[in-house]
Scaffold this active site. Sequence first.
Site, PDB file in Angstrom:
ATOM      1  N   HIS A 161      40.138  15.757  20.503  1.00  0.00           N
ATOM      2  CA  HIS A 161      38.943  15.456  20.544  1.00  0.00           C
ATOM      3  C   HIS A 161      38.316  16.265  19.202  1.00  0.00           C
ATOM      4  O   HIS A 161      39.153  16.813  18.447  1.00  0.00           O
ATOM      5  CB  HIS A 161      38.272  16.403  21.643  1.00  0.00           C
ATOM      6  N   ASP A 206      37.533  23.105  15.561  1.00  0.00           N
ATOM      7  CA  ASP A 206      38.863  24.085  15.453  1.00  0.00           C
ATOM      8  C   ASP A 206      40.102  23.068  15.548  1.00  0.00           C
ATOM      9  O   ASP A 206      41.204  23.180  15.081  1.00  0.00           O
ATOM     10  CB  ASP A 206      38.970  25.064  16.699  1.00  0.00           C
ATOM     11  N   HIS A 207      39.797  21.879  16.202  1.00  0.00           N
ATOM     12  CA  HIS A 207      41.026  20.752  16.267  1.00  0.00           C
ATOM     13  C   HIS A 207      41.109  19.876  15.214  1.00  0.00           C
ATOM     14  O   HIS A 207      42.219  19.136  14.938  1.00  0.00           O
ATOM     15  CB  HIS A 207      41.118  20.126  17.734  1.00  0.00           C
ATOM     16  N   HIS A 264      36.655  18.305  29.356  1.00  0.00           N
ATOM     17  CA  HIS A 264      36.296  19.537  28.321  1.00  0.00           C
ATOM     18  C   HIS A 264      34.830  19.336  28.199  1.00  0.00           C
ATOM     19  O   HIS A 264      34.070  19.661  27.295  1.00  0.00           O
ATOM     20  CB  HIS A 264      36.939  19.277  27.192  1.00  0.00           C
TER      21      HIS A 264
HETATM   22 ZN   LIG Z   1      37.562  22.037  22.389  1.00  0.00          ZN
HETATM   23 ZN   LIG Z   2      39.607  24.472  20.782  1.00  0.00          ZN
END
Ligand SMILES: [Zn+2]
Ligand SMILES: [Zn+2]
Length: 273
Positions: free
Chosen positions: A60, A64-65, A150
């Site tokens: 996603h 942070d990813h 999410h």
């Molecule tokens: Zn996330």
């Molecule tokens: Zn995350």
Amino acid sequence: MDIVLTGTGSPLPDANRAGPSTLVKAGDTHILIDAGRGTVMRMAGGGSLPVFLSAVLITHLHSDHVCALNDVITTHWVMSQGNATLNVYGPPGTAQFVERQLGALEADIGYRIAHHDMLVNEPQVEVTELEAGDAFDINDVHISTAATDHAPVRPTLGYRLEHEGAVAAIAGDTVPCVGVDQLAAGADAYVQTVIRSDLVRLSPNEMFQDILDYHSDVEQAAQTAARAGAKRLVLTHMVPAPTPEQYPEWVELAAAHFDGEVIIGDDLTTVTL
Ligand SMILES: [Zn+2]
Ligand SMILES: [Zn+2]
């Protein structure tokens, strides 16, 4: 198959934990799932480099990813001298994200092409946007996808990687849901990003408490692992990040719901299947 935790951190900066990312090495096929802060540094520590990647899979578009994807792209580009294609797979929106990354790198791309005679190509990045349920092969690794939950982040994907009888499920950020059960069904290792809801609830910070409604906590991850019949539960992206002295407490919480092996991830923890 080796699963190398190339980042076990979260958005909270941590000197010892890079941002979320996981490297799967299946023979010579290296596949990176997500690219959080410091990913390329940890890839080097884990015996890989962007130029060795057969694919990058994005769960996603939370920063942070994906915040180190520009580093993956640039390092891949320079080390391949502009002659190799980086294949990126992710949910709808990934192509635009990559395009904008390349836009942000425009000056750098221009400087390097002007400076190196042999570097004539811009970064070659091929993006494939996936729908939940899509399945495909990368070399001899079979990859299937499922929708995770999410919300309000949509769409989000989890990945199941199969190679020579070994199965790894990399779920990303999600609450328990049917999709994760499918990904983790009978998996040799189920890697789940987790929080400790009991500890997060203690925070006086209202914005921090918002994370409670869209992550699996340790107990939920363990329940998913048990329900899906996974052999190992690998915890990553732990919030708040435990110190090694606290690991037994985390394992105990999971073990109350899951009989299999529970692994608390450190950066570069490697699970061999
Ligand atoms: Zn996330
Ligand atoms: Zn995350």
